[in-house]
Structure formats: structure tokens, C-alpha cells
Design a protein around this motif. Structure first.
Motif, short mmCIF file in Angstrom:
data_model
loop_
_atom_site.label_atom_id
_atom_site.label_comp_id
_atom_site.label_asym_id
_atom_site.label_seq_id
_atom_site.Cartn_x
_atom_site.Cartn_y
_atom_site.Cartn_z
N ASP A 1 47.15 43.13 62.18
CA ASP A 1 46.06 42.39 62.83
C ASP A 1 45.20 41.56 61.89
N GLY A 2 44.83 42.08 60.73
CA GLY A 2 43.99 41.28 59.85
C GLY A 2 43.45 42.03 58.65
N ILE A 3 43.04 41.23 57.65
CA ILE A 3 42.47 41.77 56.42
C ILE A 3 41.25 40.92 56.07
N ILE A 4 40.12 41.58 55.82
CA ILE A 4 38.92 40.91 55.35
C ILE A 4 38.58 41.48 53.98
N LEU A 5 38.47 40.61 52.99
CA LEU A 5 38.04 41.03 51.66
C LEU A 5 36.59 40.62 51.49
N GLY A 6 35.69 41.61 51.39
CA GLY A 6 34.27 41.34 51.22
C GLY A 6 33.98 40.75 49.85
N GLU A 7 32.74 40.29 49.65
CA GLU A 7 32.35 39.61 48.42
C GLU A 7 32.53 40.47 47.17
N LYS A 8 32.36 41.78 47.27
CA LYS A 8 32.47 42.68 46.12
C LYS A 8 33.88 43.22 45.94
N SER A 9 34.81 42.85 46.80
CA SER A 9 36.16 43.41 46.74
C SER A 9 36.95 42.85 45.57
N GLU A 10 37.89 43.68 45.09
CA GLU A 10 38.81 43.27 44.04
C GLU A 10 40.15 43.94 44.33
N ASP B 1 44.25 34.55 42.81
CA ASP B 1 45.08 34.25 41.65
C ASP B 1 46.49 34.72 41.99
N GLY B 2 47.26 33.85 42.65
CA GLY B 2 48.60 34.20 43.11
C GLY B 2 49.11 33.14 44.05
N ASP B 3 50.34 33.31 44.48
CA ASP B 3 50.97 32.34 45.37
C ASP B 3 50.60 32.60 46.82
N ILE B 4 50.55 31.53 47.60
CA ILE B 4 50.15 31.61 49.01
C ILE B 4 51.27 31.04 49.86
N GLU B 5 51.65 31.80 50.91
CA GLU B 5 52.58 31.33 51.94
C GLU B 5 51.85 31.48 53.26
N VAL B 6 51.60 30.34 53.94
CA VAL B 6 50.67 30.36 55.06
C VAL B 6 51.06 29.32 56.11
N GLY B 7 50.65 29.57 57.34
CA GLY B 7 50.84 28.60 58.42
C GLY B 7 49.72 27.58 58.41
N LEU C 1 33.91 25.02 50.32
CA LEU C 1 33.49 24.47 49.04
C LEU C 1 33.09 25.61 48.12
N GLY C 2 33.72 25.68 46.96
CA GLY C 2 33.46 26.76 46.00
C GLY C 2 34.57 27.80 45.97
N GLY C 3 35.37 27.90 47.03
CA GLY C 3 36.50 28.83 47.06
C GLY C 3 37.58 28.36 46.09
N LYS C 4 38.27 29.32 45.46
CA LYS C 4 39.24 28.96 44.43
C LYS C 4 40.57 29.68 44.65
N TYR C 5 41.66 29.00 44.27
CA TYR C 5 42.94 29.69 44.16
C TYR C 5 43.78 29.04 43.07
N ASN C 6 44.49 29.88 42.34
CA ASN C 6 45.39 29.46 41.28
C ASN C 6 46.77 29.97 41.65
N GLY D 1 36.15 37.87 48.42
CA GLY D 1 36.17 38.50 47.10
C GLY D 1 37.31 37.99 46.23
N LYS D 2 37.84 38.89 45.39
CA LYS D 2 38.86 38.52 44.41
C LYS D 2 40.20 39.18 44.74
N LEU D 3 41.25 38.37 44.69
CA LEU D 3 42.61 38.87 44.90
C LEU D 3 43.47 38.41 43.73
N TYR D 4 44.12 39.38 43.09
CA TYR D 4 45.08 39.09 42.03
C TYR D 4 46.45 39.49 42.55
N GLY D 5 47.09 38.59 43.27
CA GLY D 5 48.37 38.86 43.90
C GLY D 5 48.68 37.79 44.92
#
Length: 141
Positions: free
Chosen positions: A53-62, A96-102, A108-113, A76-80
Motif C-alpha cells: 500500500d505505501g511507505i512514508i519516510l519521515g524527516e528524521k528517517s534513515e 542516493d540510489g536508482d529509481i524505477e517509477v511510473g 524544491l530542495g529534494g535531492k536524488y543521486n 528523510g534519507k534513503l540509501y538504496g
């Protein structure tokens, strides 16, 4: 006179999903999480998460691991890596990882590598592609 619609007020698809589990700030989970429901994570997880159903990563999550779900919201932060239908990277989010998405949205300010691969929302109809090929070959004759 002023537009009161703020991007922070905009609701996402996950706003209508019941959160079954919460991993609170200060908690550390080591291991994979899988199931049918939705989860909110404000702590740390070392492992892969696969929820329908879904995943929410809060601001303090890692998170150190891959995520797979229908809808994912990252504050928050995802390394994967991520695989999902809808992805929302919020202004405090880091992937910090690859994304496969529909479909996805980055505030503004969100980041992904990493690399991004997008797939169609609707399954492709093989008959449509076949009929186009047939039409092309018949026209060439």
C-alpha cells in the motif's frame, strides 16, 4: 487576492491510505519488512522494505536498503533503490540510489543521486503494437 494553495497543503495519494505500522524516531530495525499494508518510518531501518500500500519516510528517517511499494513519500534519507508507481520526494528528502517509477514529483530542495527509469502507467496493449506493424508492412507493399 492571494493564492492560498500552498504546495505543503497539497495531498498525495497516500493521504487516503491507512498507516498500519509506525517505526518511531530513536528506533532501529535490522532486517527486511514486507507485507500488504502501509508504514511510516521516523527511525532507522537497515534492510529492504516491500509493502503493497505505501511507505512514508519521515524527516528524521534513515533507510539503508531498497524500497518497493505502490506509493512512496520521502521526507528523510534513503540509501538504496526505489521501485514504485508513484514517488514524492519532499523538500527535505534525499535518495542516493536508482529509481524505477511510473510518475514522480520532486519539491524544491529534494535531492536524488542515481539513475531514473520511468515506465508507463498503463500496461501496453500488444495488439495495438501488432496492428501498427501490420499497417506499416501493408502500406510498404
Amino acid at each position: 487576492m492571494f493564492n492560498k494553495n500552498n504546495s505543503r497543503d497539497k495531498k498525495t495519494n497516500i493521504d487516503h491510505v491507512t498507516i498500519n505500522t509506525v517505526i518511531d524516531e530513536g528506533m532501529l530495525i535490522k532486517g527486511n519488512i514486507s507485507g500488504e499494508g502501509a508504514i511510516r518510518i521516523d527511525g532507522k531501518v537497515e534492510g529492504n522494505i516491500d509493502l503493497k500500500d505505501g511507505i512514508i519516510l519521515g524527516e528524521k528517517s534513515e533507510i539503508k536498503g531498497s524500497l518497493k511499494s505502490n506509493i512512496i513519500v520521502v521526507h528523510g534519507k534513503l540509501y538504496g533503490n526505489i521501485s514504485c508507481r508513484f514517488l514524492y520526494i519532499k523538500s527535505t528528502g534525499l535518495i542516493d540510489g536508482d529509481i524505477e517509477v511510473g510518475a514522480f514529483e520532486v519539491e524544491l530542495g529534494g535531492k536524488y543521486n542515481g539513475t531514473l527509469k520511468m515506465f508507463d502507467q498503463e500496461p501496453q496493449n500488444k495488439e495495438t503494437h501488432k496492428s501498427k506493424k501490420t499497417l506499416v508492412s501493408e502500406t510498404a507493399v
